[in-house]
Design a protein around this motif. Structure first.
Motif, PDB file in Angstrom:
ATOM      1  N   GLU A  99      20.433 -32.957  36.179  1.00 10.54           N
ATOM      2  CA  GLU A  99      19.949 -33.862  35.140  1.00 10.54           C
ATOM      3  C   GLU A  99      19.257 -35.094  35.735  1.00 10.54           C
ATOM      4  N   GLY A 100      18.237 -35.574  35.023  1.00 18.83           N
ATOM      5  CA  GLY A 100      17.640 -36.852  35.360  1.00 18.83           C
ATOM      6  C   GLY A 100      16.544 -36.832  36.400  1.00 18.83           C
ATOM      7  N   HIS A 101      15.844 -35.706  36.559  1.00 21.98           N
ATOM      8  CA  HIS A 101      14.756 -35.624  37.529  1.00 21.98           C
ATOM      9  C   HIS A 101      13.530 -34.984  36.886  1.00 21.98           C
ATOM     10  N   VAL A 102      12.388 -35.138  37.562  1.00 20.99           N
ATOM     11  CA  VAL A 102      11.160 -34.449  37.168  1.00 20.99           C
ATOM     12  C   VAL A 102      10.911 -33.339  38.180  1.00 20.99           C
ATOM     13  N   TYR A 103      10.792 -32.113  37.685  1.00 21.43           N
ATOM     14  CA  TYR A 103      10.617 -30.940  38.530  1.00 21.43           C
ATOM     15  C   TYR A 103       9.226 -30.348  38.336  1.00 21.43           C
ATOM     16  N   GLY A 104       8.572 -30.041  39.421  1.00 19.65           N
ATOM     17  CA  GLY A 104       7.287 -29.361  39.369  1.00 19.65           C
ATOM     18  C   GLY A 104       7.471 -27.888  39.646  1.00 19.65           C
ATOM     19  N   PHE A 105       6.821 -27.055  38.832  1.00 16.84           N
ATOM     20  CA  PHE A 105       6.948 -25.600  38.950  1.00 16.84           C
ATOM     21  C   PHE A 105       5.587 -25.066  39.381  1.00 16.84           C
ATOM     22  N   LEU A 106       5.490 -24.606  40.615  1.00 17.00           N
ATOM     23  CA  LEU A 106       4.218 -24.181  41.188  1.00 17.00           C
ATOM     24  C   LEU A 106       4.202 -22.695  41.490  1.00 17.00           C
ATOM     25  N   GLY A 107       3.010 -22.141  41.441  1.00 15.31           N
ATOM     26  CA  GLY A 107       2.821 -20.741  41.809  1.00 15.31           C
ATOM     27  C   GLY A 107       1.420 -20.307  41.455  1.00 15.31           C
ATOM     28  N   PRO A 108       0.864 -19.340  42.175  1.00 13.84           N
ATOM     29  CA  PRO A 108      -0.480 -18.851  41.844  1.00 13.84           C
ATOM     30  C   PRO A 108      -0.486 -18.138  40.497  1.00 13.84           C
ATOM     31  N   ASN A 109      -1.670 -17.896  39.966  1.00 13.69           N
ATOM     32  CA  ASN A 109      -1.779 -17.159  38.703  1.00 13.69           C
ATOM     33  C   ASN A 109      -1.071 -15.816  38.824  1.00 13.69           C
ATOM     34  N   GLY A 110      -0.281 -15.489  37.811  1.00 17.48           N
ATOM     35  CA  GLY A 110       0.443 -14.219  37.827  1.00 17.48           C
ATOM     36  C   GLY A 110       1.738 -14.265  38.606  1.00 17.48           C
ATOM     37  N   ALA A 111       2.157 -15.475  39.051  1.00 15.07           N
ATOM     38  CA  ALA A 111       3.382 -15.579  39.848  1.00 15.07           C
ATOM     39  C   ALA A 111       4.639 -15.402  38.999  1.00 15.07           C
ATOM     40  N   GLY A 112       4.523 -15.635  37.683  1.00 11.19           N
ATOM     41  CA  GLY A 112       5.678 -15.512  36.801  1.00 11.19           C
ATOM     42  C   GLY A 112       6.169 -16.839  36.255  1.00 11.19           C
ATOM     43  N   LYS A 113       5.373 -17.898  36.390  1.00  7.15           N
ATOM     44  CA  LYS A 113       5.802 -19.226  35.922  1.00  7.15           C
ATOM     45  C   LYS A 113       6.036 -19.246  34.416  1.00  7.15           C
ATOM     46  N   SER A 114       5.017 -18.835  33.663  1.00  2.65           N
ATOM     47  CA  SER A 114       5.141 -18.876  32.200  1.00  2.65           C
ATOM     48  C   SER A 114       6.214 -17.912  31.710  1.00  2.65           C
ATOM     49  N   THR A 115       6.337 -16.763  32.358  1.00  4.13           N
ATOM     50  CA  THR A 115       7.393 -15.817  31.989  1.00  4.13           C
ATOM     51  C   THR A 115       8.759 -16.463  32.164  1.00  4.13           C
ATOM     52  N   THR A 116       8.964 -17.122  33.300  1.00  7.31           N
ATOM     53  CA  THR A 116      10.246 -17.784  33.562  1.00  7.31           C
ATOM     54  C   THR A 116      10.513 -18.872  32.538  1.00  7.31           C
ATOM     55  N   MET A 117       9.493 -19.674  32.238  1.00  7.55           N
ATOM     56  CA  MET A 117       9.672 -20.759  31.273  1.00  7.55           C
ATOM     57  C   MET A 117       9.983 -20.219  29.884  1.00  7.55           C
ATOM     58  N   ASN A 118       9.321 -19.153  29.492  1.00  6.11           N
ATOM     59  CA  ASN A 118       9.584 -18.558  28.181  1.00  6.11           C
ATOM     60  C   ASN A 118      10.976 -17.963  28.094  1.00  6.11           C
ATOM     61  N   ILE A 119      11.494 -17.455  29.196  1.00  4.13           N
ATOM     62  CA  ILE A 119      12.874 -16.949  29.204  1.00  4.13           C
ATOM     63  C   ILE A 119      13.853 -18.114  29.145  1.00  4.13           C
ATOM     64  N   MET A 120      13.563 -19.170  29.923  1.00  2.00           N
ATOM     65  CA  MET A 120      14.448 -20.348  29.947  1.00  2.00           C
ATOM     66  C   MET A 120      14.580 -21.000  28.582  1.00  2.00           C
ATOM     67  N   THR A 121      13.522 -20.923  27.781  1.00  2.00           N
ATOM     68  CA  THR A 121      13.541 -21.553  26.455  1.00  2.00           C
ATOM     69  C   THR A 121      13.992 -20.599  25.359  1.00  2.00           C
ATOM     70  N   GLY A 122      14.281 -19.358  25.717  1.00  2.00           N
ATOM     71  CA  GLY A 122      14.745 -18.386  24.733  1.00  2.00           C
ATOM     72  C   GLY A 122      13.647 -17.734  23.935  1.00  2.00           C
ATOM     73  N   CYS A 123      12.379 -17.928  24.354  1.00  2.00           N
ATOM     74  CA  CYS A 123      11.254 -17.312  23.651  1.00  2.00           C
ATOM     75  C   CYS A 123      11.005 -15.886  24.099  1.00  2.00           C
ATOM     76  N   LEU A 124      11.618 -15.486  25.185  1.00  2.00           N
ATOM     77  CA  LEU A 124      11.393 -14.158  25.755  1.00  2.00           C
ATOM     78  C   LEU A 124      12.709 -13.646  26.306  1.00  2.00           C
ATOM     79  N   SER A 125      12.964 -12.371  26.131  1.00  2.00           N
ATOM     80  CA  SER A 125      14.195 -11.785  26.659  1.00  2.00           C
ATOM     81  C   SER A 125      14.057 -11.520  28.150  1.00  2.00           C
ATOM     82  N   ALA A 126      15.178 -11.321  28.806  1.00  2.00           N
ATOM     83  CA  ALA A 126      15.186 -10.981  30.229  1.00  2.00           C
ATOM     84  C   ALA A 126      15.689  -9.562  30.407  1.00  2.00           C
ATOM     85  N   THR A 127      15.260  -8.920  31.483  1.00  2.00           N
ATOM     86  CA  THR A 127      15.781  -7.589  31.805  1.00  2.00           C
ATOM     87  C   THR A 127      17.214  -7.700  32.292  1.00  2.00           C
ATOM     88  N   SER A 128      17.482  -8.737  33.090  1.00  2.00           N
ATOM     89  CA  SER A 128      18.839  -9.009  33.556  1.00  2.00           C
ATOM     90  C   SER A 128      18.916 -10.464  34.021  1.00  2.00           C
TER      91      SER A 128
END
Length: 335
Positions: free
Chosen positions: A26-55
């Motif tokens: 808690e209490g920090h600013v985190y930067g999430f980096l990766g090239p296009n197609g690295a899975g950043k948006s997929t991870t964020m959508n899973i973290m927010t509950g907008c997308l299911s995970a395989t496991s």
């Protein structure tokens, strides 16, 4: 605050997120980096509950996003890469709709709308149609809706993409301000932006976490790229002789241009490039040689990013993993 454990997301034979684990405090600013197609948006959508995970598991302040979604989602404010705005409404109308959807009512709803409008500097445009606003103001409306409900965590997916330099600076300042009262996670392709704002940086490639640390510490991963460039009126042989006894010089090369001065590129493996530059200066002084110019070239976050993601791609290629399938971040969300 956020615990991601062995998170995996597969689309058929393609693995977009591959056994990803990390902890966000808690209490920090985190930067999430990766090239296009690295899975950043997929991870964020899973973290927010907008997308299911395989496991795997994602826990927000102890609440599992899959098993206790209502409790977990109340702690998150989310701005997707494409802000979910209703263009025919005004910011005031839109924020009222979002606030009610989050369960806010009456005086509390009015109070929070006023607060987020002021915080995101939307006062002058709150009664204009969203479709008539600039992209920068639209991003502010998107951030404002993420702040409603006073969530502990703010997750922003590419909040500065497509903005002009002035708008980028404004959103950057807003993120810094949010970091004082919230835990903020945001993805970006602008490395200087991440370096300027973030306390911690996560770098992923091919769905795997390849680095997670403070920007300054990540730069130390590439200390072998530290380089000192000197210009002198001494000959090449005299420079080599002068620096023969200076420790931690791993390589020395010279510009091939025919000039009256010699330009040497000196590489070092020392963890403090300033110590080596001082030793070089002292060596020239002891020999009575003239050092006309000295430039220090240090590893930066961009070097780290390129090195780590390229090495990850090489490792995947050499292991024979499937890397030919191209799925963009937006396609991952849709699928």
């Amino acid at each position: 605050m956020i615990s991601v454990e062995h998170l995996t997301k597969c689309y058929g034979d393609f693995t977009a997120v591959d056994d990803l684990s990390f902890e966000i405090v808690e209490g920090h600013v985190y930067g999430f980096l990766g090239p296009n197609g690295a899975g950043k948006s997929t991870t964020m959508n899973i973290m927010t509950g907008c997308l299911s995970a395989t496991s795997g598991h994602v826990r927000i302040d102890g609440y599992d996003i899959f098993e206790e979604p209502n409790k977990a989602k109340k702690l998150i404010g989310y701005l997707p890469e494409q802000p979910p705005l209703y263009m025919s409404e005004t910011p005031l109308e839109y924020l009222k709709f979002v606030g009610e959807a989050k369960g806010l009512r009456g005086a509390e709803l009015k109070k929070q709308i006023e607060e987020v409008i002021q915080r995101t500097k939307l006062t002058d445009v709150k009664n204009r149609c969203i479709s008539a606003l600039s992209k920068g103001y639209k991003q502010r409306v998107g951030i404002a809706q993420a702040l409603l409900g006073n969530p502990k965590v703010i997750i922003l997916d590419e909040p500065t993409v497509g903005l002009d330099p002035i708008q980028i600076i404004e959103i950057r300042d807003l993120i810094k301000e949010l970091g004082k009262t919230h835990t903020v996670i945001f993805s970006s392709h602008i490395l200087s932006e991440v370096q300027a704002i973030c306390d911690q940086v996560l770098i992923i490639s091919k769905g795997k976490l390849v680095a997670f640390d403070e920007p300054s510490k990540l730069e130390k991963l590439l200390m072998t790229t530290n380089e000192i460039i000197i210009t002198s009126d001494a000959t090449r042989e005299e420079i080599k002789e002068t620096l023969a006894d200076v420790n931690h010089i791993t390589d020395m090369s010279f510009d091939e241009r025919n000039t009256e001065y010699a330009v040497a590129h000196i590489r070092t493996d020392h963890d403090n490039i300033y110590d080596i530059s001082g030793a070089i200066f002292s060596a020239f002084a002891a020999k009575g040689k003239v050092l006309l110019e000295m430039t220090l070239k240090k590893a930066n976050l961009e070097d780290v990013f390129i090195e780590l993601t390229e090495n990850s791609n090489k490792d995947n290629a050499s292991s024979g993993s499937e890397t030919d399938m191209e799925i963009t971040e937006s396609e991952e969300v849709v699928r």
